[in-house]
Design a protein around this motif. Structure first.
Motif, PDB file in Angstrom:
ATOM      1  N   ARG A  62       0.643  -1.067  -0.049  1.00 57.03           N
ATOM      2  CA  ARG A  62      -0.140  -0.098  -0.110  1.00 57.03           C
ATOM      3  C   ARG A  62       0.914   1.325   0.064  1.00 57.03           C
ATOM      4  NH1 ARG A  62      -4.488  -0.733   4.640  1.00 57.03           N
ATOM      5  NH2 ARG A  62      -3.153   0.504   6.053  1.00 57.03           N
ATOM      6  N   PHE A  63       0.346   2.302  -0.810  1.00 54.66           N
ATOM      7  CA  PHE A  63       0.969   3.641  -0.581  1.00 54.66           C
ATOM      8  C   PHE A  63      -0.199   4.434   0.604  1.00 54.66           C
ATOM      9  CE2 PHE A  63       2.016   2.523  -4.846  1.00 54.66           C
ATOM     10  CZ  PHE A  63       3.366   3.208  -4.988  1.00 54.66           C
ATOM     11  N   GLU A  64       0.696   4.957   1.728  1.00 54.07           N
ATOM     12  CA  GLU A  64      -0.310   5.547   2.654  1.00 54.07           C
ATOM     13  C   GLU A  64       0.156   6.828   2.922  1.00 54.07           C
ATOM     14  OE1 GLU A  64       0.908   2.740   5.923  1.00 54.07           O
ATOM     15  OE2 GLU A  64      -0.563   1.224   5.558  1.00 54.07           O
ATOM     16  N   TYR A  73      -5.120   5.030   1.899  1.00 53.26           N
ATOM     17  CA  TYR A  73      -4.118   4.052   1.309  1.00 53.26           C
ATOM     18  C   TYR A  73      -4.584   3.614  -0.110  1.00 53.26           C
ATOM     19  CZ  TYR A  73      -7.598   0.422   2.849  1.00 53.26           C
ATOM     20  OH  TYR A  73      -8.351  -0.304   3.129  1.00 53.26           O
ATOM     21  N   LEU A  74      -3.602   3.317  -0.817  1.00 46.38           N
ATOM     22  CA  LEU A  74      -3.994   2.985  -2.234  1.00 46.38           C
ATOM     23  C   LEU A  74      -3.161   1.614  -2.342  1.00 46.38           C
ATOM     24  CD1 LEU A  74      -4.641   2.842  -5.297  1.00 46.38           C
ATOM     25  CD2 LEU A  74      -2.699   4.324  -5.819  1.00 46.38           C
ATOM     26  N   THR A  88      -8.363   2.485  -3.740  1.00 46.59           N
ATOM     27  CA  THR A  88      -8.081   3.398  -2.760  1.00 46.59           C
ATOM     28  C   THR A  88      -9.072   3.535  -1.637  1.00 46.59           C
ATOM     29  OG1 THR A  88      -7.147   4.635  -4.931  1.00 46.59           O
ATOM     30  CG2 THR A  88      -7.782   5.913  -2.818  1.00 46.59           C
ATOM     31  N   LEU A 103      -2.301  10.199  -3.434  1.00 50.60           N
ATOM     32  CA  LEU A 103      -1.957   8.736  -3.400  1.00 50.60           C
ATOM     33  C   LEU A 103      -1.571   8.374  -5.010  1.00 50.60           C
ATOM     34  CD1 LEU A 103      -4.359   7.499  -0.709  1.00 50.60           C
ATOM     35  CD2 LEU A 103      -1.724   7.420  -0.720  1.00 50.60           C
ATOM     36  N   THR A 106       1.527   9.883  -6.429  1.00 51.39           N
ATOM     37  CA  THR A 106       2.626   9.339  -5.890  1.00 51.39           C
ATOM     38  C   THR A 106       2.936   7.776  -6.414  1.00 51.39           C
ATOM     39  OG1 THR A 106       2.341  10.210  -3.490  1.00 51.39           O
ATOM     40  CG2 THR A 106       3.673   8.321  -3.800  1.00 51.39           C
TER      41      THR A 106
END
Length: 141
Positions: A62-64, A73-74, A88, A103, A106
């Protein structure tokens, strides 16, 4: 799509047609006919590869972004050269503050910097790309 059909006789009254053409490399469609034809004939079909493919390592994560003790998050999956952007999630109290866009940006920047293609499943990321066509070069087609 251009396809060609090759028929082969197989034992036990099975006749196989192999359809080839502009499919993905290494794939073909086959149709098996069982019986002598007519109303009693049974037909089966499938899509298969000509040679087995080696398993790929898949990483998930996850991207957070954390804000006010809550996490937006994603979710993603990553293979050798493809970053799949799956879902997402932004907490209700943080919605409308641009976190989903941050997100998405990024993740797309990460893909560009690491020479990855992006497979977009998440509608939020699709909306972001529609508004920011400068990232269309990293999207898997």
């Amino acid at each position: 799509m251009e396809l060609s059909i090759r028929r082969t006789r197989q034992p036990a009254r099975r006749r196989r047609e192999t359809i080839t053409g502009k499919l993905r490399p290494g794939l073909y469609i086959y149709i098996d006919h069982y019986g002598s034809g007519g109303t009693n004939e049974v037909v089966a079909w499938g899509i298969t590869g000509r040679k087995s493919q080696t398993p790929q390592k898949v990483t998930t994560g996850r991207f957070e972004i954390e804000r006010d003790g809550q996490v937006a998050y994603l979710e993603y999956s990553l293979t050798e050269k493809v970053l799949g952007l799956i879902h997402t999630e932004v907490p209700t109290s943080l919605r409308g503050s641009g976190l989903a866009s941050s997100l998405a940006e990024t993740a797309l920047q990460y893909a560009r910097e690491n020479n990855l293609k992006v497979d977009v499943i998440c509608p939020s990321v699709l909306d972001y790309i529609a508004k920011h066509p400068e990232y269309s070069d990293v999207v898997l087609r």
